[in-house]
Scaffold this active site. Structure first.
Site, short mmCIF file in Angstrom:
data_model
loop_
_atom_site.label_atom_id
_atom_site.label_comp_id
_atom_site.label_asym_id
_atom_site.label_seq_id
_atom_site.Cartn_x
_atom_site.Cartn_y
_atom_site.Cartn_z
N ARG A 10 0.87 -1.18 0.00
CA ARG A 10 0.00 0.00 0.00
C ARG A 10 0.91 1.23 0.00
O ARG A 10 2.03 1.19 0.51
CB ARG A 10 -0.89 0.02 1.24
CG ARG A 10 -1.80 -1.19 1.40
CD ARG A 10 -2.56 -1.11 2.71
NE ARG A 10 -3.49 -2.24 2.90
CZ ARG A 10 -3.20 -3.35 3.57
NH1 ARG A 10 -2.00 -3.49 4.13
NH2 ARG A 10 -4.09 -4.30 3.69
N LYS A 65 -2.01 -2.38 8.02
CA LYS A 65 -3.21 -1.93 8.72
C LYS A 65 -3.29 -2.57 10.10
O LYS A 65 -2.92 -3.71 10.29
CB LYS A 65 -4.45 -2.29 7.91
CG LYS A 65 -4.67 -1.41 6.68
CD LYS A 65 -6.00 -1.72 6.03
CE LYS A 65 -6.28 -0.76 4.88
NZ LYS A 65 -7.59 -1.03 4.26
N HIS A 105 -2.27 2.10 -5.89
CA HIS A 105 -2.99 0.87 -5.58
C HIS A 105 -3.17 0.00 -6.82
O HIS A 105 -3.36 -1.21 -6.70
CB HIS A 105 -4.36 1.20 -4.96
CG HIS A 105 -4.74 0.27 -3.86
ND1 HIS A 105 -4.09 0.22 -2.65
CD2 HIS A 105 -5.71 -0.70 -3.80
CE1 HIS A 105 -4.64 -0.71 -1.89
NE2 HIS A 105 -5.62 -1.28 -2.58
N ARG A 141 -0.52 -2.45 -6.75
CA ARG A 141 -0.83 -3.51 -5.78
C ARG A 141 -1.82 -4.51 -6.39
O ARG A 141 -1.66 -5.73 -6.24
CB ARG A 141 -1.40 -2.87 -4.51
CG ARG A 141 -1.78 -3.84 -3.40
CD ARG A 141 -2.10 -3.02 -2.15
NE ARG A 141 -2.88 -3.74 -1.16
CZ ARG A 141 -2.36 -4.51 -0.21
NH1 ARG A 141 -1.04 -4.68 -0.15
NH2 ARG A 141 -3.13 -5.11 0.68
N HIS A 187 -3.80 -9.04 3.99
CA HIS A 187 -5.25 -9.03 4.17
C HIS A 187 -5.63 -9.84 5.41
O HIS A 187 -5.12 -10.95 5.61
CB HIS A 187 -5.96 -9.65 2.96
CG HIS A 187 -5.98 -8.76 1.76
ND1 HIS A 187 -6.18 -9.22 0.47
CD2 HIS A 187 -5.82 -7.41 1.64
CE1 HIS A 187 -6.15 -8.20 -0.38
NE2 HIS A 187 -5.93 -7.10 0.31
#
Length: 317
Positions: free
Chosen positions: A156, A180, A251, A254, A277
């Site tokens: 990211r 994240k 992105h 990605r 993820h």
């Protein structure tokens, strides 16, 4: 914003930042959504979140769905859904903290999102893009390293610009990424990304570095840490230079990383780990992209498939 509502929102934002440890960018997104919500409540004469009812929240969703940005473009469904999610999180927080008796957003129906598949670049477009930066200047070396790392590691943009020099393990060929939810993961680097980073570290970064650079890996022309906006500008310049006539964001690289891995036979669980993820369901959207590509190849290349399409058009031999 009325004092009571303002205090309620600030407490919630502090909770997100301090107790849940969300990133500054995520907290800023919540702040923007709740500022719009507070403005809407103020227009209805409501200055305390405890006075809000279901119809008010539904009215906010309807208002947002029919309004436009300052550029005049309408809000996308994804933006409306995100705003409703922020409002729901806010009201649930007030309930958990014992500051409200009910959640007025619980019964509000979430707008349906149109199904949108990622749009990766072709391998040929990626090759053209990565060949664009010139190796003769510090900025060119940086740009090549940025693009190779975005695509080669599937990062990211916030992960990329947050990298420090010490996050690189050049001998092992990997990079430590803070993703994240402040979750760390190690992502392997291919030989092209490693070569680009090695050239940048020896010939590019030293020329850009100043006293303010500290440990930041990617630097701007003034020696500060490269920002998301700066990264996007670098990419846009090389997209134009490479002659790619489609919208490309960080992105997109990605998306391309994930799609090309799956097309090459990678296991979806492995791709999930590489992308960071939390759920494999998020990664599986890329399998739909590869299926669409396979269908396109089939109908373009297979003689019986081509004949079927001709027959469907009434073009019988």
């Amino acid at each position: 914003m009325a004092q009571v509502l303002s205090t309620q929102i600030e407490r919630f934002l502090d909770h997100l930042s301090v107790e849940r440890g969300l990133s500054a960018n995520t907290v800023s997104a919540y702040r923007r959504d709740l500022a719009r919500y507070a403005s809407f409540l103020g227009s209805r004469g409501l200055r305390d979140a405890r006075a809000v009812d279901d119809a008010t929240v539904a009215g906010f969703v309807a208002r947002l769905s029919s309004s436009t940005h300052h550029e005049g473009a309408p809000y996308r469904a994804t933006s409306v859904v995100r705003a409703l999610s922020s409002v729901r999180s806010f009201h649930r927080f007030l309930m958990r903290e014992g500051r409200a008796d009910r959640d007025p957003s619980a019964g509000v129906v979430r707008p349906k999102l149109p199904r949108s598949l990622p749009r990766p670049l072709s391998v040929e477009d990626v090759q053209q893009l990565l060949a664009s930066p010139a190796d003769g200047t510090p900025a060119g070396l940086r740009d090549r390293a940025v693009l190779e790392t975005l695509y080669g590691a599937g990062l990211r943009v916030t992960e990329l610009v947050g990298l420090d020099v010490d996050d690189l393990e050049m001998e092992e060929g990997s990079v430590r990424v803070l993703g994240k939810g402040s979750k760390e993961r190690d992502v392997p680097l291919g030989r092209y990304a490693r070569a680009a980073l090695a050239s940048y570290l020896t010939r590019g970064r030293p020329a850009l570095a100043t006293a303010r650079s500290r440990s930041a890996l990617f630097l701007n022309q003034r020696g500060g840490r490269l920002t998301r906006q700066g990264c996007a500008k670098i990419l846009a310049a090389h997209v134009r230079k490479a002659g790619i006539r489609k919208r490309v964001t960080p992105h997109t690289l990605r998306h391309s990383f994930a799609t090309h891995l799956l097309e090459g036979g990678a296991d979806v669980r492995a791709v999930q780990e590489l992308l960071g993820h939390a759920s494999v369901a998020t990664t599986q959207i890329y399998t739909l992209v590869t299926k669409e590509h396979l269908r396109e190849v089939y109908f373009t290349a297979h003689p019986r498939a081509r004949r079927t399409r001709a027959v469907a058009r009434g073009d019988r031999a």
